[in-house]
Structures are given as C-alpha cells and as structure tokens.
Design a protein around this motif. Sequence first.
Motif, PDB file in Angstrom:
ATOM      1  N   LEU A  44      24.775  15.490  21.491  1.00 18.73           N
ATOM      2  CA  LEU A  44      24.506  16.858  22.008  1.00 18.73           C
ATOM      3  C   LEU A  44      23.047  17.349  21.456  1.00 18.73           C
ATOM      4  O   LEU A  44      22.612  18.583  22.068  1.00 18.73           O
ATOM      5  CB  LEU A  44      25.648  16.935  22.078  1.00 18.73           C
ATOM      6  N   GLY A  45      23.079  17.389  19.985  1.00 17.48           N
ATOM      7  CA  GLY A  45      22.164  17.846  19.085  1.00 17.48           C
ATOM      8  C   GLY A  45      20.907  17.777  19.906  1.00 17.48           C
ATOM      9  O   GLY A  45      19.652  18.156  19.928  1.00 17.48           O
ATOM     10  N   MET A  46      20.348  16.133  20.232  1.00 20.00           N
ATOM     11  CA  MET A  46      19.141  15.298  20.718  1.00 20.00           C
ATOM     12  C   MET A  46      19.053  16.616  21.862  1.00 20.00           C
ATOM     13  O   MET A  46      17.794  16.487  22.910  1.00 20.00           O
ATOM     14  CB  MET A  46      19.261  14.242  20.897  1.00 20.00           C
ATOM     15  N   VAL A  47      20.035  16.365  23.003  1.00 15.96           N
ATOM     16  CA  VAL A  47      20.075  16.753  24.097  1.00 15.96           C
ATOM     17  C   VAL A  47      19.543  18.621  24.539  1.00 15.96           C
ATOM     18  O   VAL A  47      19.098  18.541  25.387  1.00 15.96           O
ATOM     19  CB  VAL A  47      21.484  16.805  25.304  1.00 15.96           C
ATOM     20  N   VAL A  48      20.432  18.855  23.738  1.00 12.93           N
ATOM     21  CA  VAL A  48      19.885  20.154  22.536  1.00 12.93           C
ATOM     22  C   VAL A  48      17.861  20.784  22.907  1.00 12.93           C
ATOM     23  O   VAL A  48      17.202  21.203  23.499  1.00 12.93           O
ATOM     24  CB  VAL A  48      20.719  21.329  22.484  1.00 12.93           C
TER      25      VAL A  48
END
Length: 303
Positions: A44-48
């Motif tokens: 999720l952090g990478m997607v953001v």
Amino acid sequence: MRQRWILMVLPFALWGSSMVAMKLVLGHVDPWTVACLRILPAALGMVVVLPIAGISLVVAREDWGWLALFSLVDVSCAQGLLSTGLQTTGAGLGSVLIDTQPLLVALLARQVFGEAINPVGWLGLLMGLGGVACLGLPEPLLQNLWLQGPALGGLPWNGGVALLLGSAMSMACGAVLCRFAARQSHVLSVTAWHLLLGGLPLLGISAWQGSALQTLLPQDWWLMAYASGGGTALGYGLFFWFVTRRELTGFTALTFLTPVFALACGWLVQDEHLETSQWIGVLLALVAVTLITRRQQLWMPNQ
C-alpha cells in the motif's frame, strides 16, 4: 561505482535486520499475521508513493499474466511456505534452507537465460552454502556432522524442511519471473502490485485462523514498520530493480550476506556473540560472493 555497490548490498542488509525484528514479534503473534503485516503495508505504501515520485502504476496488458504468476509464486507461496515451515523447523536450519536461493537461481538462470557458471562460480556457490550452514546451524551439530556424517547428525528432516525448501524454490523462481513480468512495465510498479496481489491470500488465511492483533505490544508495531517499510518496500524494490538490470547469478549471490547482516544486527541489538563456526561462515560467505561476482575475470578457459 561505490554507491552502486552499496545499493546492491542494501536489500540483503535490510532483509537480515528485518529477520531479527520479525523474530522478536513472532513471540507475540502467529506467523501468518507477521507475514501480512510485513507484505501488505509495504504494498500500500508503494502504491501511494510511486505516483508521487512520477512512476506510473499502469501495468501493460501483456505483463498481467506474468504478474499474476509472479505474485502467486514469489509472495503467496514463498511467504506461506516460509510461515508454516518455521512452525516445525528451527530458525537456524530454516535460514540455511532459505539461503539456498543463489544455487537455485544460478541453475534457473543457466537454463532460462543461458548465464554461464564456470568452475570458479560453482566453487563460490558451494562455499556460500557452506558458509550459510556455519552461520545457521549450531556448532555442536556441525561438529557432529563433520565427525559422524549426516546420518547421525540428528537433522530434523520433517515436513517443515520440505516447506522451507519449497519457499526457497519459490523465491528463486520469483527472481526469474520478475524479468518476464516487467518486460513492458516499470519494475517498481510490478513490485508494488505483486506484493499487494500476493499478500491478499495471506490476509485471507490469517483472517480464517482468527489472528488477534491485540496481542501485539507497542514496540512490535515499530519493529513491523521497519520490516515492512525497509525490509519489504525498499528491500524488494531495490532487489527487483537490480534483478532486471544485472546478471542474476552474480547479483543473487549477495543473498549469502543476509545471515551475516542478521547476525551483526543480533549482536548489536541483543548482544549475541558469534561462535567460531559462525566467524568461519562469515569468511566463507564473503569469499563466496567475491568468487561468484568475479568468476568471469578469475576463470580463463583454455583456448
């Protein structure tokens, strides 16, 4: 040149230190929850973050089939087999089995991409495996194996061993599949999606088993934040970035350094002292990496 080598070694330093962090958390919650807390927040952090950094999350239509297979093999299977295997196998033997990846990757890279492994490379791979064994197995067990042979060594060859070998094979296959999944798409976007898609089955199993997050201590959240942000998001991102740009056999040989960093972190955090066999393992691992990464320069075939 020096900065590139630091970035190449960084994933394995992050993985080794993350192993120490996860080991501390595993005393308070089940392995499936730990796997979810490591994989999904990183995804999720990478997607953001990636769109903010100007990297598109769009994956080419031609890559989606490979991405789905990559996610299933490298995350769902590898992490699932790792979690269940560690339940019946000691951490020392587990680390030895997991760090057989360079040998498996070398064999796959030879068949799939035609990467050559000369005698110097084979010697380095064998030395690396010996170094990992010295780092992961207790010294009395190593002495028993050396004097009496593996038949009397008392190795716990149970179902957990097969599961951990399956995890190592899945990770090795993942290093190869990444190249196919990122042919038309950005490798960091592929990494983010494969963590997210592969982590969902782990979340389902964790929820099915009724895992309870309330058993976690406050410091456990900080440890998992490091294992997820550093060991997974940054570590996997750098790893697969170099996998698609460097020779697989030479680069993945740096995996032999993972238990070295794990021991160093344990020494700093938990004041663990290295035994003589572990110092030998560190030396063998360093020599193995040197031999494998420089095997072309060190081996001059007869003309």
